[in-house]
Design an enzyme around this catalytic site. Structure first.
Site, mmCIF file in Angstrom:
data_model
loop_
_atom_site.group_PDB
_atom_site.id
_atom_site.type_symbol
_atom_site.label_atom_id
_atom_site.label_comp_id
_atom_site.label_asym_id
_atom_site.label_seq_id
_atom_site.Cartn_x
_atom_site.Cartn_y
_atom_site.Cartn_z
ATOM 1 C CB THR A 24 40.077 44.164 41.198
ATOM 2 O OG1 THR A 24 40.084 45.276 40.299
ATOM 3 C CG2 THR A 24 40.951 43.059 40.634
ATOM 4 C CG HIS A 173 38.422 52.740 37.209
ATOM 5 N ND1 HIS A 173 38.545 53.696 38.191
ATOM 6 C CD2 HIS A 173 38.905 51.588 37.751
ATOM 7 C CE1 HIS A 173 39.074 53.139 39.275
ATOM 8 N NE2 HIS A 173 39.308 51.866 39.032
ATOM 9 C CG ASN A 176 40.619 53.797 42.987
ATOM 10 O OD1 ASN A 176 40.342 54.804 43.632
ATOM 11 N ND2 ASN A 176 39.884 52.706 43.036
ATOM 12 C CE1 TYR A 178 44.792 50.292 38.356
ATOM 13 C CE2 TYR A 178 42.825 51.112 39.442
ATOM 14 C CZ TYR A 178 43.847 50.190 39.356
ATOM 15 O OH TYR A 178 43.933 49.167 40.271
ATOM 16 C CG ASN A 230 42.723 56.813 46.286
ATOM 17 O OD1 ASN A 230 43.842 56.537 46.711
ATOM 18 N ND2 ASN A 230 41.807 55.884 46.066
#
Length: 360
Positions: A24, A173, A176, A178, A230
């Site tokens: 990002t 994705h 992380n 999301y 993560n």
């Protein structure tokens, strides 16, 4: 050097085994349109065998952070066409990372609407960066079954839009913290229906989205990014290993091109892997598709990872911010530039497209 060897991914021939990881950068306009700076940014880095874009919102509902790109309007698709054409003109390959932020968002940047999530469980212990500064996370709105089904369709439509925009493929994705990651984690998912309450149910959303993407654009154009250990976004799983082993076993039943496997950064502690950073061995060895190893690699550690034979490519993040010609620098053992941390997220040309090439 293995990093500079050619490889085939899906039906695409890559000139080396180096990928630029999705990062990002926060440099779109308020409508999620990428501009000339973004064209230049990706074109500068087309020496990578594979470019992953920054995360791209699949819908208005997927919005989490300000000044991030979308691919759900005609204007956004047209803007991305300039990026993909420029990258292809430089002989590059570029894949769109498809993004739904779930509860990692704030109503300030969502026209006053609370973010969606698997359950109404807010993120604890951190704040969200909004257009009005850092704010505490809100209690998200729990998704209905209709919301879930519509979101899956949104992923499929975004994938079709990406191909229309000229991308060589798409990546889910699912890392992380999301939305797909939230469905996998009990800290975000306390549902008691088909999408929660057990490891198979928690994994259902990810698997259904992957099937939707495959159906939308073809197996050879689809991949996924996962981050088993993560904890970003207050992600806590009751059984991380069991959950991801199950997910991988089910993903192995699908035909698609690759899994980008994100290990915990060697610079951060992880109680689950006890600092051993063994995700590539633990999970990668069980993946049927091509494995792309990600996070915290330098030239030496990347070469060592490829020598082990599990990962076939390595994706680099921050090294590509300040070193657009990273593969050439690796080839010539040239010094690496350090990124300006103050300009990573948001801003203008400085810290984005003004890093010099090694030859300069």
């Amino acid at each position: 050097m293995k990093l500079l060897e050619k490889i085939q991914l899906g039906n695409i021939n890559l000139k080396n085994r180096m990928a630029m990881a999705a990062m990002t950068r926060g440099r779109t306009d308020i409508n999620g349109l990428v501009g000339d700076m973004t064209v230049e940014y990706y074109t500068q880095r087309a020496d990578a065998g594979l470019l992953f874009t920054e995360a791209i919102r699949i819908s208005e509902e997927a919005t989490g952070s300000p000044l991030t790109p979308g691919i759900f309007t005609d204007q956004q698709i047209e803007a991305w066409k300039k990026v993909t054409a420029a990258v292809h003109d430089k002989g590059g390959v570029i894949i769109a990372q498809l993004w739904h932020t779930g509860r990692i968002g704030h109503s300030i940047d969502r026209n006053g609407k609370l973010p969606f999530a698997p359950s109404s469980l807010p993120i604890q212990g951190m704040q969200h960066f909004t257009s009005e500064g850092r704010k505490d996370y809100e209690i998200p709105q729990e998704m209905t079954i209709l919301d879930i089904k519509q979101t899956i369709k949104d992923y499929g439509q975004a994938a079709k839009n990406a191909i229309t925009a000229g991308f060589d493929g798409v990546q889910l994705h699912a890392a992380n913290g999301y939305l797909p990651n939230q469905f996998l984690a009990e800290s975000a998912n306390q549902r008691t229906d088909d999408y929660g309450g057990s490891i198979p149910n928690n994994a259902r959303f990810v698997l259904e989205v992957m099937q939707e993407l495959i159906d939308a654009v073809g197996w050879e154009k689809v991949g996924i990014k996962i981050s088993p250990f993560n904890s970003y976004g207050d992600i806590v799983l009751d059984d991380s290993v069991g959950t991801y082993i199950y997910l991988i076993e089910e993903l192995n039943k699908l035909d698609f091109a690759y899994v980008e496997l994100m290990r915990c950064s060697p610079y951060s502690a992880s109680p689950e892997n006890d600092g051993a950073n063994n995700e590539i061995e633990l999970f990668g060895s069980k993946i049927r598709q091509t494995v792309i190893a990600n996070s915290g690699y330098d030239k030496t550690s990347a070469e060592a990872e490829l020598e082990k034979g599990i990962a076939k490519l390595i994706s680099f993040g921050r090294l590509y911010i300040a070193n657009p010609d990273l593969s050439e620098r690796f080839e010539k053992n040239a010094a690496l530039s350090e990124p300006d941390k103050t300009t990573i997220y948001g801003g203008g040309k400085h810290g984005y497209i003004d890093y010099p090439l090694w030859s300069e």
